[in-house]
Design an enzyme around this catalytic site. Structure first.
Site, PDB file in Angstrom:
ATOM      1  N   HIS A 130       0.826  -1.212   0.000  1.00 32.68           N
ATOM      2  CA  HIS A 130       0.000   0.000   0.000  1.00 32.68           C
ATOM      3  C   HIS A 130       0.863   1.266   0.000  1.00 32.68           C
ATOM      4  O   HIS A 130       0.672   2.177  -0.813  1.00 32.68           O
ATOM      5  CB  HIS A 130      -0.909  -0.027   1.231  1.00 32.68           C
ATOM      6  CG  HIS A 130      -1.862   1.119   1.323  1.00 32.68           C
ATOM      7  ND1 HIS A 130      -3.183   1.014   0.960  1.00 32.68           N
ATOM      8  CD2 HIS A 130      -1.680   2.397   1.752  1.00 32.68           C
ATOM      9  CE1 HIS A 130      -3.776   2.183   1.151  1.00 32.68           C
ATOM     10  NE2 HIS A 130      -2.885   3.028   1.646  1.00 32.68           N
ATOM     11  N   GLU A 131       1.829   1.293   0.902  1.00 32.10           N
ATOM     12  CA  GLU A 131       2.659   2.500   1.030  1.00 32.10           C
ATOM     13  C   GLU A 131       3.627   2.658  -0.133  1.00 32.10           C
ATOM     14  O   GLU A 131       3.938   3.782  -0.539  1.00 32.10           O
ATOM     15  CB  GLU A 131       3.421   2.462   2.359  1.00 32.10           C
ATOM     16  CG  GLU A 131       2.541   2.532   3.583  1.00 32.10           C
ATOM     17  CD  GLU A 131       1.678   3.784   3.622  1.00 32.10           C
ATOM     18  OE1 GLU A 131       2.106   4.831   3.093  1.00 32.10           O
ATOM     19  OE2 GLU A 131       0.563   3.716   4.158  1.00 32.10           O
ATOM     20  N   HIS A 134       1.884   4.549  -2.784  1.00 32.86           N
ATOM     21  CA  HIS A 134       1.960   5.999  -2.563  1.00 32.86           C
ATOM     22  C   HIS A 134       3.342   6.541  -2.921  1.00 32.86           C
ATOM     23  O   HIS A 134       3.467   7.606  -3.540  1.00 32.86           O
ATOM     24  CB  HIS A 134       1.663   6.329  -1.093  1.00 32.86           C
ATOM     25  CG  HIS A 134       0.240   6.124  -0.693  1.00 32.86           C
ATOM     26  ND1 HIS A 134      -0.817   6.676  -1.371  1.00 32.86           N
ATOM     27  CD2 HIS A 134      -0.301   5.428   0.351  1.00 32.86           C
ATOM     28  CE1 HIS A 134      -1.949   6.345  -0.781  1.00 32.86           C
ATOM     29  NE2 HIS A 134      -1.663   5.575   0.266  1.00 32.86           N
TER      30      HIS A 134
END
Length: 529
Positions: A130-131, A134
């Site tokens: 997920h990170e 980003h």
């Protein structure tokens, strides 16, 4: 998942600058440690990620633009489904299923230590994916990372990326949307990847493992522990070949249902037990003389251990019209039961009382000096034959090796390496007493027989955790990506003033947080009460 919530309040707003030197990186990785929180700040990935993002920025912008569409659709869809399930739908099963997917687990679930390990690792991997979504999105827009941090808060793992939040706010709204939706998008793609790997698992493991030959036993407990050992393979169940775990479960359920509901081929022996006229053994008459006549007690066997009650199945004349399902068929009503040793019976020839006519016109399946006997089966004591093979025993491996250098038939090897035993007991407890895998190592002990199951469990757990992160972060809830996605979307797609936009955003976030809490409480109440 925690992209920049703290940075809004100035707690972690850092200026844009180049990555610190190596000495500073090493020293910075050991800070922020307490009894309930610790993290590891990673600076070494800043430059590689930034160079990768700038080099492929056009492709990545297109990739994350698709993710923006997915994120906005997920925001609207997941929020509406949650509201519908909570307030408009009376189907508690569907509501519980969706809530379990949303929050990643059921409150009534009992988690073992090994399951907790899978869950911990899956959460760490899913949050990191997920990170990194980003982080790559930021790099493609030309924003330098400060660091990537992996942390543990209490017992829960997580990750975050640090960057110049003011610089992101100065960029166009569509750029911000691409960054905010990147984590959800990467979790969704990661789910699809886990599903694809699960589907292709037999192909991936094919060079090392055989699939769907016969289920291999990993662990065995009572009541089958006295017959089977880890490494044995189950070949058949009551004559039906078993190729997969699904076959094993379905066949045991079918046999259990058969004895409980007593099909038309079963007849009660004096009202105490069921006699299946299709299942019999040609027992030598000399062996019958050693058996003891016993009177059956109600709903239980009075035979000693390793002995089973048998009754004689009488042959009939095929020239006469006989109703096999009627009450006139004599299946031993005038005979007492005989207690015989099951070990003496299992390898005998099969017979049945349904009248399979032989070439000479006789319906008797046994010779003149033999009698066809069938076991008396009580509702909780099912009689069943289990055939197994001991594939990786030393004797079997030696036989298989000698097969390559001789004319020994494979059937002879299989017969020597395996066996058949009789189990008398409850089918459901028997079915759950073994842990099975559909994969057999091609080279015996040189490969772990546990690896395919561990791989499957890891992929399934990671799939569910990643899906839960994608769904949860799609909601307009405080401190999650849905809050920022909604804020930027309202500013980009509406012509309202900034003051009205903030009010609408605040109302939606408060409502989304309240609905999510109510959904979690409802799921907890349904599972516990």
């Amino acid at each position: 998942m925690r992209l920049n919530r703290a940075r809004r309040h100035g707690a972690a707003r850092l200026p844009l600058r180049a990555s610190p030197p190596l000495i500073h990186r090493v020293m910075a990785t050991v800070n922020a440690i307490s009894c309930w929180y610790c993290d590891l700040k990673i600076y070494a990935l800043n430059e590689p990620l930034f160079r990768f993002g700038r080099k492929h920025n056009m492709i990545l912008k297109l990739w994350f633009s698709i993710g923006t569409g997915f994120g906005l659709t997920a925001l609207i869809g997941v929020t509406w489904i949650l509201i519908w399930q909570l307030f408009l739908s009376s189907d508690t099963r569907l509501s519980n299923l969706f809530s379990s997917l949303l929050f990643g687990f059921s409150p009534s679930l009992r988690i073992s230590m090994s399951d907790a390990g899978y869950l911990f690792i899956s959460t760490l991997v899913s949050v990191s994916v997920h990170e990194f979504g980003h982080a790559i999105a930021l790099a493609s827009e030309g924003i330098q990372l400060e660091y990537i941090a992996v942390f543990i808060a209490v017992l829960f793992p997580g990750a975050l990326v640090a960057f110049d939040y003011d610089l992101l706010q100065a960029l166009p709204r569509l750029t911000s949307l691409r960054v905010y939706c990147a984590g959800i998008w990467h979790n969704a793609v990661f789910c699809a990847l886990c599903g694809l790997l699960l589907f292709l698992r037999p192909v991936i493991l094919f060079p090392f493992y055989m699939h769907a030959e016969s289920p291999l036993i990993l662990e065995v407990a009572s009541p089958l522990s006295e017959f089977l050992s880890p490494g044995d393979a189950i070949a058949s169940l009551d004559g039906a070949a078993i190729h997969s775990m699904q076959d094993w479960i379905e066949m045991t359920a079918l046999l259990d249902k058969k004895i409980l509901h007593n099909s038309s081929d079963s007849h009660y022996f004096k009202g105490f037990g069921a006699v299946d006229s299709r299942k019999g053994y040609c027992v030598p008459n000399a062996l019958l003389e050693d058996g003891k006549n016993v009177q059956l007690a109600k709903n239980q066997s009075v035979c000693p251990e390793d002995f089973t009650a048998f009754v004689k199945i009488y042959c009939f004349d095929p020239s006469k019209s006989v109703d096999m399902d009627g009450e006139d068929v004599d299946l031993g009503r005038k005979e007492n039961a005989l207690c015989l040793n099951t070990k003496d019976i299992v390898n005998l020839e099969k017979c049945n009382g349904r009248g399979k006519v032989k070439k000479n016109g006789s319906s008797c399946m046994c010779s003149e000096d033999e009698s066809c006997l069938s076991p008396v089966q009580f509702p909780d004591l099912m009689w069943i034959e289990i055939t197994y093979s001991r594939l990786y025993s030393r004797e079997c491996l030696q036989l298989r090796s000698s097969l390559l250098d001789s004319n020994t038939s494979s059937d002879a090897v299989e017969q020597t390496c395996g066996g058949t035993f009789i189990f008398v007991g409850d089918m459901i407890s028997m079915a759950h007493s073994v842990q099975l895998t559909e994969y057999q190592p091609r080279w015996g002990v040189f490969l772990s027989k546990y690896l395919p199951n561990k791989l499957e469990k890891s992929l399934i757990c990671t799939f569910h955790v990643s899906l839960a992160l994608a769904l949860l972060n799609s909601l307009p809830v405080y401190f999650l990506d849905g809050e920022s996605i909604l804020e930027v979307a309202l500013s980009h797609f509406t012509s309202l003033s900034s003051r009205k936009t903030r009010k609408i955003h605040q109302v939606c976030v408060v409502g989304g947080s309240l609905v999510s809490v109510l959904a979690f409480l409802r799921m907890t109440f349904i599972n516990f009460f």
